[in-house]
Each structure stands twice: as C-alpha cells, then as structure tokens.
Design a protein around this motif. Structure first.
Motif, short mmCIF file in Angstrom:
data_model
loop_
_atom_site.label_atom_id
_atom_site.label_comp_id
_atom_site.label_asym_id
_atom_site.label_seq_id
_atom_site.Cartn_x
_atom_site.Cartn_y
_atom_site.Cartn_z
N MET A 86 0.81 -1.21 0.00
CA MET A 86 0.00 0.00 0.00
C MET A 86 0.85 1.26 0.00
O MET A 86 0.55 2.23 -0.71
N PHE A 87 1.90 1.26 0.82
CA PHE A 87 2.62 2.52 1.06
C PHE A 87 3.98 2.60 0.35
O PHE A 87 4.64 3.62 0.48
N LYS A 88 4.35 1.58 -0.38
CA LYS A 88 5.60 1.65 -1.13
C LYS A 88 5.64 2.84 -2.08
O LYS A 88 6.69 3.49 -2.23
N PRO A 89 4.52 3.18 -2.78
CA PRO A 89 4.57 4.36 -3.66
C PRO A 89 4.83 5.67 -2.93
O PRO A 89 5.27 6.64 -3.56
N GLY A 92 9.67 4.32 -0.71
CA GLY A 92 10.19 2.96 -0.73
C GLY A 92 11.03 2.65 0.49
O GLY A 92 10.92 1.56 1.06
N ASP A 93 11.86 3.60 0.92
CA ASP A 93 12.74 3.37 2.07
C ASP A 93 11.93 3.18 3.35
O ASP A 93 12.18 2.24 4.11
N LEU A 94 10.99 4.07 3.61
CA LEU A 94 10.17 3.95 4.82
C LEU A 94 9.33 2.68 4.78
O LEU A 94 9.14 2.01 5.81
N ALA A 95 8.82 2.34 3.61
CA ALA A 95 7.99 1.13 3.49
C ALA A 95 8.82 -0.11 3.78
O ALA A 95 8.33 -1.04 4.44
N ARG A 96 10.05 -0.15 3.33
CA ARG A 96 10.92 -1.30 3.62
C ARG A 96 11.25 -1.38 5.11
O ARG A 96 11.29 -2.47 5.69
N LEU A 169 4.55 7.30 6.99
CA LEU A 169 4.02 7.03 5.66
C LEU A 169 2.59 7.55 5.53
O LEU A 169 2.21 8.10 4.49
N ILE A 170 1.80 7.38 6.58
CA ILE A 170 0.43 7.89 6.57
C ILE A 170 0.43 9.41 6.44
O ILE A 170 -0.33 9.99 5.66
N ILE A 171 1.29 10.06 7.22
CA ILE A 171 1.35 11.53 7.19
C ILE A 171 1.77 12.03 5.81
O ILE A 171 1.24 13.01 5.30
#
Length: 261
Positions: A86-89, A92-96, A169-171
């Motif tokens: 969901m949040f990779k777009p 990418g770094d934070l999602a990983r 990521l949400i913010i």
C-alpha cells in the motif's frame, strides 16, 4: 509529496484496502484475546507455590493462548506485506523499514511459545515432573512463565518500532488523514514505553513510576485503533459503492433489454 492516490494505480490501490482492513481488524480482535489469556496471571499474588497444579488446571486456557498467539503472528506476516504494498509508492525506504520491523517480532513470538510448552510439560508430563521436587517444579514453571512474559515485552519493542515508519508514511501519503499518522506514532511510542517499563525500568525506577508508565503506555497503544477503524470504514464504503454500481448496471441492462419490445 504527491498524494498516494496520484502515484499508485487507482484500481490496484482500491484492491489493497479491503484486505488490509480485514487483516488489521483481525489483529485488533485476536491480540487482546491473547493478552487476556496471559499465563502470567497464574502466578499472581500466590507466587510460585503450587503453580504446576494451577497450570495443569488451566491447560485449556494456556493452549488457547498459544493458538491465539500463533494465529495473531501469522496474520502479522500478511498484514506487513499488505501495508508494504500500500505505502511503497509513498516512500520505498520507509515502506521497507516498516516491513522489516513488522516481521522482526514474529519469530520471537513463535519461539516464545516454547516457554508455554515447557511450563505445560512441567505440569503434565510425569517423566519430567518426577525428575524434580515439587518446589523445584513450581519454580521452574514460574521461570518459564516469566520468560514468556518478557518475551512478549521484547516483541513489543518491534510492535512499537514498525508503527513509527507507518505513521510517517500515513502523514506523507496525502490520502490518509494526517491525524491517523500521528495516532500511529503515539501507539508506537506507547509500545516502546510499555516494553521499557517491563524490561528496563525494574531496579532503576520505583514501583510507582513503573506502574504509571505502564498505564500511560496502555493508553498510548490505543493509538493504533483510529487507523484500523478508518480502514474498516473505508473498506465498508467501497464495498457498498461497488454493490450500488453493480445494481445500477444490472437495472440499466434490464431496461435496455426491454426497450425493443
């Protein structure tokens, strides 16, 4: 940062919401059951005296706790993957970082099940029980249960850490309300504070300070709930809209079929 809805394919993103809501919702239901069945309650004020007898009597509760922990952690695997997708777009770094931190406590919790197996073996296996005096069995069982409790505390460190990149990521997403990201950050800090109160503060702070920290931590951990509720509400609305569109198309098709008559 562009809103996530502009970066990801709309149809693909919409497909991820219902599964994410289901998985996070399951977590929100199963995790409290696991905590409510915590075998540490068997020690209580009575201490270790007669503990193996209490464990034997509470065998169904302990096995149900083991089941809930195993299911909870299995759900976590798929939740971590869904949140990453969901949040990779967004980043990418934070999602990983979120993905790795979410996976880290899972093997800890599965290994932690062995402490409950050990406590049950001391209480129910005659061969093991006969190798120790009753008082020794009780003390060993108490050690197993305390190790289980502290194992949960260690896992709680990562339950807090993975919420920090998720909150960011949400913010940054521009699609999810920023307030929900702040709530996730508060929840992450709450888990870290709770683990610190359990693992670090004893011997370094008075009992009153530890108790206060635990109460504050428990309140902050509720910061996860608003995002879960938002996901469930959005998934429900999307499902309703989908059904409404299908009903409208079906009605339209029926009208078109009747027109030539």
């Amino acid at each position: 940062m562009k809103p996530i809805i502009e970066i990801a394919d709309l149809q693909e993103f919409r497909k991820l919401i219902p599964i994410a809501a289901l998985l996070y919702g399951l977590d929100a239901v199963i995790a409290p059951v696991s905590f409510a069945l915590d075998p540490a309650k068997l020690i209580g004020s009575a201490g270790s005296a007669g503990l193996t007898m209490r464990i034997a009597a509470a065998e169904p509760m302990i096995r149900l706790n083991m089941l809930s922990e195993a299911v909870y952690q299995t759900v976590e695997v798929f939740l971590a993957l869904q949140m990453y997708r969901m949040f990779k777009p967004v980043s990418g770094d934070l999602a990983r970082q979120m993905f790795v931190l979410a996976l880290a406590p899972i093997p800890i919790m599965f290994l932690n099940l062995m402490t409950e197996v050990g406590a049950l073996s001391l209480a129910l296996d005659a061969g093991i029980a006969n190798a120790f005096a009753p008082a020794q069995r009780d003390e060993l069982a108490a050690l197993m249960i305390r190790m289980h409790c502290h194992g949960v505390g260690i896992a709680g460190i990562f339950w807090g850490l993975w919420l920090l990149p998720l909150g960011l990521l949400i913010i940054q997403s521009g699609f999810v309300p920023k307030l929900l990201g702040l709530c996730e950050l508060a929840g992450g800090v709450g888990w870290l504070l709770g683990s610190g109160a359990m693992l670090v503060m004893p011997g370094l702070a008075p009992a009153g300070a530890i108790a206060t920290s635990e109460r504050v931590a428990a309140l902050m951990q509720l910061g996860e709930l608003p995002f879960i509720v938002w996901l469930l509400a959005l998934a429900t609305r999307m499902n309703f809209q989908s059904r409404h569109r299908k009903a409208g198309h079906a009605k339209s098709d029926g009208t078109q079929e009747r027109e030539p008559r």
